[in-house]
Motif scaffolding. Structure first.
Motif, PDB file in Angstrom:
ATOM      1  N   ALA B   3      39.576  -8.693  48.457  1.00  0.00           N
ATOM      2  CA  ALA B   3      38.420  -9.303  47.797  1.00  0.00           C
ATOM      3  C   ALA B   3      38.695  -9.459  46.308  1.00  0.00           C
ATOM      4  O   ALA B   3      38.400 -10.494  45.707  1.00  0.00           O
ATOM      5  N   ARG B   4      39.284  -8.435  45.747  1.00  0.00           N
ATOM      6  CA  ARG B   4      39.592  -8.462  44.319  1.00  0.00           C
ATOM      7  C   ARG B   4      40.486  -9.659  43.983  1.00  0.00           C
ATOM      8  O   ARG B   4      40.195 -10.439  43.065  1.00  0.00           O
ATOM      9  N   ASN B   6      41.040 -12.360  45.731  1.00  0.00           N
ATOM     10  CA  ASN B   6      40.341 -13.632  45.962  1.00  0.00           C
ATOM     11  C   ASN B   6      39.380 -13.956  44.828  1.00  0.00           C
ATOM     12  O   ASN B   6      39.340 -15.096  44.346  1.00  0.00           O
ATOM     13  N   MET B   7      38.605 -12.975  44.444  1.00  0.00           N
ATOM     14  CA  MET B   7      37.611 -13.231  43.404  1.00  0.00           C
ATOM     15  C   MET B   7      38.287 -13.620  42.095  1.00  0.00           C
ATOM     16  O   MET B   7      37.919 -14.604  41.456  1.00  0.00           O
ATOM     17  N   LEU B   8      39.289 -12.842  41.725  1.00  0.00           N
ATOM     18  CA  LEU B   8      39.964 -13.141  40.460  1.00  0.00           C
ATOM     19  C   LEU B   8      40.688 -14.486  40.519  1.00  0.00           C
ATOM     20  O   LEU B   8      40.676 -15.242  39.547  1.00  0.00           O
ATOM     21  N   LYS B  10      39.904 -17.117  42.282  1.00  0.00           N
ATOM     22  CA  LYS B  10      38.928 -18.202  42.181  1.00  0.00           C
ATOM     23  C   LYS B  10      38.497 -18.385  40.728  1.00  0.00           C
ATOM     24  O   LYS B  10      38.388 -19.505  40.237  1.00  0.00           O
ATOM     25  N   LEU B  11      38.247 -17.271  40.070  1.00  0.00           N
ATOM     26  CA  LEU B  11      37.801 -17.365  38.676  1.00  0.00           C
ATOM     27  C   LEU B  11      38.906 -17.915  37.786  1.00  0.00           C
ATOM     28  O   LEU B  11      38.668 -18.767  36.933  1.00  0.00           O
ATOM     29  N   ARG B  12      40.107 -17.433  38.019  1.00  0.00           N
ATOM     30  CA  ARG B  12      41.216 -17.908  37.184  1.00  0.00           C
ATOM     31  C   ARG B  12      41.439 -19.415  37.361  1.00  0.00           C
ATOM     32  O   ARG B  12      41.702 -20.125  36.397  1.00  0.00           O
ATOM     33  N   ALA B  14      39.296 -21.560  37.923  1.00  0.00           N
ATOM     34  CA  ALA B  14      38.214 -22.344  37.341  1.00  0.00           C
ATOM     35  C   ALA B  14      38.006 -22.064  35.855  1.00  0.00           C
ATOM     36  O   ALA B  14      37.346 -22.841  35.163  1.00  0.00           O
ATOM     37  N   ALA B  15      38.532 -20.964  35.362  1.00  0.00           N
ATOM     38  CA  ALA B  15      38.249 -20.583  33.979  1.00  0.00           C
ATOM     39  C   ALA B  15      38.717 -21.661  33.021  1.00  0.00           C
ATOM     40  O   ALA B  15      39.772 -22.259  33.211  1.00  0.00           O
ATOM     41  N   PRO B  16      37.911 -21.917  32.000  1.00  0.00           N
ATOM     42  CA  PRO B  16      38.300 -22.949  31.041  1.00  0.00           C
ATOM     43  C   PRO B  16      39.579 -22.550  30.313  1.00  0.00           C
ATOM     44  O   PRO B  16      39.785 -21.382  30.007  1.00  0.00           O
ATOM     45  N   SER B  20      38.421 -19.446  23.337  1.00  0.00           N
ATOM     46  CA  SER B  20      37.073 -19.643  22.823  1.00  0.00           C
ATOM     47  C   SER B  20      36.883 -18.587  21.739  1.00  0.00           C
ATOM     48  O   SER B  20      37.446 -17.514  21.821  1.00  0.00           O
ATOM     49  N   MET B  22      35.265 -15.697  19.635  1.00  0.00           N
ATOM     50  CA  MET B  22      34.372 -14.569  19.884  1.00  0.00           C
ATOM     51  C   MET B  22      33.195 -14.649  18.929  1.00  0.00           C
ATOM     52  O   MET B  22      33.364 -14.794  17.717  1.00  0.00           O
ATOM     53  N   PRO B 177      31.754   2.445  19.974  1.00  0.00           N
ATOM     54  CA  PRO B 177      32.812   2.009  20.890  1.00  0.00           C
ATOM     55  C   PRO B 177      33.972   3.006  20.956  1.00  0.00           C
ATOM     56  O   PRO B 177      34.611   3.148  21.991  1.00  0.00           O
ATOM     57  N   SER B 182      29.778  10.449  27.977  1.00  0.00           N
ATOM     58  CA  SER B 182      29.616  10.053  29.376  1.00  0.00           C
ATOM     59  C   SER B 182      28.282   9.350  29.581  1.00  0.00           C
ATOM     60  O   SER B 182      28.167   8.460  30.410  1.00  0.00           O
TER      61      SER B 182
ATOM     62  N   TYR C  65      30.777 -16.988  25.858  1.00  0.00           N
ATOM     63  CA  TYR C  65      32.081 -16.396  25.588  1.00  0.00           C
ATOM     64  C   TYR C  65      32.501 -15.504  26.752  1.00  0.00           C
ATOM     65  O   TYR C  65      33.652 -15.551  27.215  1.00  0.00           O
ATOM     66  N   SER C 281      30.769   7.384  32.258  1.00  0.00           N
ATOM     67  CA  SER C 281      31.627   8.181  33.146  1.00  0.00           C
ATOM     68  C   SER C 281      30.777   9.102  33.996  1.00  0.00           C
ATOM     69  O   SER C 281      29.612   9.343  33.692  1.00  0.00           O
TER      70      SER C 281
END
Ligand code: SF4
Lengths: 256, 222, 481
Positions: B3-4, B6-8, B10-12, B14-16, B20, B22, B177, B182, C65, C281
């Motif tokens: 699934a991972r 496939n999902m990635l 499909k996105l790749r 289609a990704a522009p 872009s 930030m 960040p 946790s 973005y 986490s």
């Protein structure tokens, strides 16, 4: 909606009459002509015009909409403003024609060039013609204002309508409950979903009637016909008058 | 992993393409007039009060006495403390009827007791946000997540010097960040709901009451 | 209300359900009251127009973005979460997502699940699925709990029980919660709900939640709520499972700052909600509480179809504030259940066709006046009416036509008869001669205007053409061309 810059007062304009006015409320078109001529502008009406293509566009038939829109696009050869006495049609030409023809090498640039020349009538009167209505009839008169949703959002017609009415002596605009809410017309929506549309317009009629005004002014024929005929159907004494006709009425008897 | 992939994929597909830019959030919030400490304190108190919290500004010397008095007012019999110096100080000032204990056992060892027997929890907020009346808790070994959540009354001590003007200032000033705990919890009032006919009611699932003690900054007049 | 759907009903019955809702006075009152309330609250929060518009610009840029970099951000999110100790699962379909959650439960020998609010779990019908496998799921958001007791589905994405009034809730509680006398006192009702659910939090083996934003930079799940049930669900049970649509990732922690402000102010007119719960986490060594395991299920379920198309991609900018439904004249008249989909209102109309296919949700894009109230309030500037028009085109398109980014159920509303109508219409309006003939006919034959005009005259008097068209009048006047 972007804030736009307005040209100086021109000597000539085009009128795009719209199909609804053409067939159902032609007097509104005649009054629009009269208001512009009053300011010394020569109004041109290309007889080959018909419709902006909105009904098919919003119904999901872009191809049919393009056919009809394309037939209008070559009618306005001079570089004059194109004035539309109906906000939602103005919005179609101003906002949506460029999208409809995006990618079309011929009509794409044409649509973009035309779009900047398209003005809704009240917008044009207020911002470009800037008339002096101080000698219009002065007896007090209360009215409600209804603006088509797409027009208000795409063309800012509520502000223009209010300014125009404010320039008329004696006219008081009474705000109704949920004034900014849709009247339920939505073009073919009113036919496709009559129940929902009917429920929405019922509330709109009630809220206009709730102001005590028997009359509401609008620059959009779709909404006007929708609200007026719905009121009539229920026997509620509320009826719409087109903005152009209302202004003419207030100017009647004005010494020329 | 199928699934991972496939999902990635499909996105790749289609990704522009092309970079872009930030969005610059810092630039958006920059240049706002800075609020003084007094203004921030006042705003925090006002916003929290508007959110139905009970706010008191207290002195460094006497806060424990003030909290103790509040506990007595509210008739708190079992108080749960965050471990640390403030908790110990408060424990020493408690009224006769209040029993205090530190949160020191793993939750599963005494879940029912926590849910059923504890009247109030006491925490020290890491910092606060004036604009929205928000108390920030960095949950970790010394700040259990449930301490500010399960007891029906929550008492919070916050240092006025730790009040930021906005969420953006707090996140940037504290460099979140780089030091995400946790569980970082922001609390802006007692628990509430308007799920029944838009009628506001307090004490939905979290604490029904929130008391906030703002420690007046050093050198500030009483 | 009980005549409304208990289970998912395909949207083919949209009109019928809408009619039912329109006839239900109490329901209409509930929605009208709620919408007036929510609209006013939002307005108060955004009194500074300039601030509002600049914040919307920023919010929209942040979401754009994130979408432009979606695959990279998802991988980064996965890396960060994994490093933080959170297990990441990928689900292409609802069935896969359900199976993943069941598997987590089974591996933990779990039987009882307490749920915080999660529209994604509604979308995959998780409760139903887990129930079939012997699991017990209890909703803990007050609104969701009410709806679950009633055997219904949420009628709003932010306020699930918006269609219920106090009396409805009083009756439900009296009936379903032991020793509960009938009362319409909201404080008492909430305390009853609180007491009933307290035990469930303690006993639950697994807590399930949605996610409002996932931060790729830090590997953080940002959850927003007022009640505290979300915090309890993600803190007290030994296992926490979060489900989110894969589009909800953002690049940076500070990107969430303007988004939460937009979200809470647009949704319920609050400057902030009571709790922002940022989970990065599971319980770490030395910590005394928090789940031992945290899982995140990333759900596609049709979203990649919207993603594949440049225009439709903007659907995925949505932050699920619900403002579009709070301002929608159609939603306000028919309520959430009439749509028959998890996401009602304007966002539902543009999202459901991707989740369910145009064959199931093809009616929805047409159920709009295109008034634009939705896009006017949308905090991330999704051009909803444009997307509706686009979806109308896709629904009407010939099913066999090959296009660059085909949609599931393309052409579901294709109708040869309607094509003919529009062909006739465009034929008439693109040719000045044909339009002149039509005008001539309509004005001359106005006496024969039918008294019944499909749909129109159900609620209105018939439209009658004027005796002379504007074309004629201006020609007579000698208007220059
Ligand atoms: S489409 Fe816009 S207004 Fe509607 S829920 Fe999503 S973000 Fe909110």
């Amino acid at each position: 909606m972007q804030t736009r810059t307005y040209p100086p007062k021109p000597s000539n304009v085009y009128l795009f009459g719209t199909c609804l006015i053409d067939l159902f409320v032609p007097q509104a078109g005649m009054d629009a002509v009269r208001l512009m001529e009053r300011e010394g502008v020569s109004v041109h009406f290309p007889q080959d015009q018909s419709c902006c293509g909105q009904p098919a566009y919003t119904s999901g038939d872009a191809e049919a909409a393009r056919k009809v829109a394309r037939a209008q696009m070559d009618l306005f050869k001079q570089d004059w403003p194109i004035v539309v006495p109906s906000g939602s049609c103005g919005g179609m030409m101003h906002e949506h024609w460029p999208k409809l023809f995006a990618g079309d090498p011929v009509y794409g640039p044409k649509a973009v060039a035309l779009a900047v020349r398209v003005f809704e009538l009240a917008e044009f009167i207020v911002n470009v013609l800037r008339p002096d209505y101080s000698r219009a009839r002065a007896e007090p008169c209360k009215v409600a204002l209804h603006t088509s949703c797409s027009a208000r959002r795409e063309m800012g017609t509520r502000g223009h309508g209010l300014s125009l009415l404010a320039s008329l002596p004696g006219v008081e605009v009474v705000e109704h409950v949920r004034e900014s809410e849709c009247c339920g017309f939505g073009g073919t929506f009113s036919l496709r979903h009559p129940d929902i549309s009917g429920a929405i317009v019922r509330d709109k009629v009630d809220s206009i009637a709730g102001t005590g005004c028997q009359r509401f002014i609008t620059a959009d024929c779709g909404c006007m016909l929708n609200i007026s005929t719905a009121a009539q159907h229920r026997g509620v004494g509320v009826a719409g008058t087109h903005m152009a006709s209302f202004v003419c009425e207030r100017l009647a008897g004005e010494s020329a | 992993m199928n699934a991972r992939t496939n999902m990635l994929n499909k996105l790749r597909a289609a990704a522009p393409r092309g970079a872009s830019t930030m969005p610059d959030v810092a630039a958006y919030y920059a240049g706002r007039p800075a609020a003084t400490l007094a203004e921030r304190t006042e705003r925090l108190a006002a916003e929290l009060t508007a959110s139905h919290a009970d706010v008191r500004v207290v002195s460094r010397a006497g806060w424990a006495v003030d909290v103790a008095r509040a506990l007595e007012e509210k008739g708190v019999r079992r108080l749960l403390l965050q471990s640390g110096a403030e908790g110990q100080l408060l424990a020493g000032a408690l009224p006769a009827g209040t029993q205090a204990a530190e949160f020191s056992r793993p939750l599963e060892d005494w879940k029912a007791e926590l849910f059923e027997d504890v009247d109030a929890g006491f925490t020290v907020a890491d910092c606060a946000i004036a604009a929205t009346g928000t108390l920030v808790h960095l949950c970790g070994p010394h700040m259990p997540r449930t301490l500010s959540l399960v007891p029906p009354l929550h008492l919070v001590l916050v240092d006025a010097a730790r009040i930021y003007a906005t969420l953006f200032d707090a996140a940037a000033g504290e460099n979140w960040p780089a030091r995400m705990p946790s569980n970082l919890v922001m609390i802006s009032g007692p628990s509430k709901t308007a799920d029944i006919q838009q009628t506001l009611a307090y004490g939905a699932h979290g604490p029904a009451r929130l008391m906030v003690f703002i420690l007046r900054a050093e050198g500030e007049a009483a | 209300m009980s005549k409304h759907p208990m289970q998912f009903v395909p949207s083919a019955d949209f009109k019928e359900r809408a009619r039912g809702a329109l006839d239900d006075d109490k329901l209409r009152k509930s929605f009208r009251g709620a919408m007036d309330f929510l609209q006013a609250k939002r307005r108060n929060q955004f009194s500074d127009e300039e601030e509002r518009e600049s914040l919307r610009d920023l919010g929209s840029a942040i979401r754009k973005y994130a979408l432009a970099n979606l695959p990279d951000l998802l991988e980064q999110l996965e890396r960060k979460l994994t490093a933080n100790g959170i297990q990441v699962h990928w689900a292409e379909t609802a069935a896969e997502a359900n199976a993943i959650v069941l598997d987590i439960m089974q591996r933990n020998a779990a039987r009882r699940m307490i749920k915080g609010k999660s529209m994604a779990s509604e979308e995959i019908e998780l409760n139903h699925y887990l129930g079939e496998h012997g699991m017990e799921c209890v909703e803990s958001d007050m609104g969701e709990y009410i709806v679950q007791l009633a055997g219904e589905k949420p009628s709003h994405i932010v306020m699930p029980a918006i269609h219920k009034n106090k009396a409805d809730v009083a009756k439900l509680f009296e009936e379903h919660i032991p020793d509960t006398p009938y009362t319409e006192d909201v404080d008492e009702l909430i305390q009853t709900g609180r007491r009933a659910l307290r035990q469930r939090f303690m006993e639950a083996d697994v807590g399930l939640s949605g996610v409002n934003f996932a931060v790729a930079e830090t590997g953080t799940l940002w959850l927003i709520e007022n009640e505290g049930n979300g915090r309890l669900s993600t803190t007290v049970p030994p296992v926490h499972v979060a489900i989110m649509g894969m589009e909800k990732v953002v690049a940076k922690l500070d990107h969430v700052v303007p988004l939460v402000s937009l979200l809470t102010r647009s949704a319920t007119g609050q400057a902030v909600t009571t709790y922002f719960n940022l989970i990065s986490s599971p319980r770490r060594p030395g910590e005394l509480d928090g789940p031992r395991e945290v899982h995140l299920v990333l759900l596609d379920n049709g979203r990649s179809q919207a993603y594949a198309d440049e225009q439709l991609r903007s659907t995925l900018q949505c932050i699920r504030c619900g403002a579009c439904m709070n301002h929608c004249p159609v939603y306000g008249r028919i309520g959430g259940h009439a749509y028959g989909t998890t996401y009602p209102g304007p966002i539902g109309k543009i999202l459901s066709p991707h989740l369910l296919g145009l064959d199931e949700a093809g009616d929805l894009p047409f159920a709009s006046t295109l008034c634009g109230a939705c896009s006017e309030v949308c905090p991330v500037r999704i051009p909803i009416p444009d997307l509706l028009i686009r979806l109308r085109n896709e629904a009407k398109r010939n099913p066999n036509e090959t296009v660059a980014t085909p949609l599931r159920g393309q052409g579901a509303k294709h109708s040869a008869a309607e094509r003919v109508v529009w062909q006739f219409w465009s034929g008439a309006f693109k040719s000045p001669k044909a339009w002149a003939a039509l005008r001539w006919g309509a004005t001359r034959l106005r006496a024969f205007t039918p008294g019944a005009q499909a749909g129109w005259t159900q609620h209105r008097t018939p439209l009658k053409p004027a005796p002379r068209s504007l074309h004629d009048l201006l020609k007579d006047k000698g208007q220059p061309e």
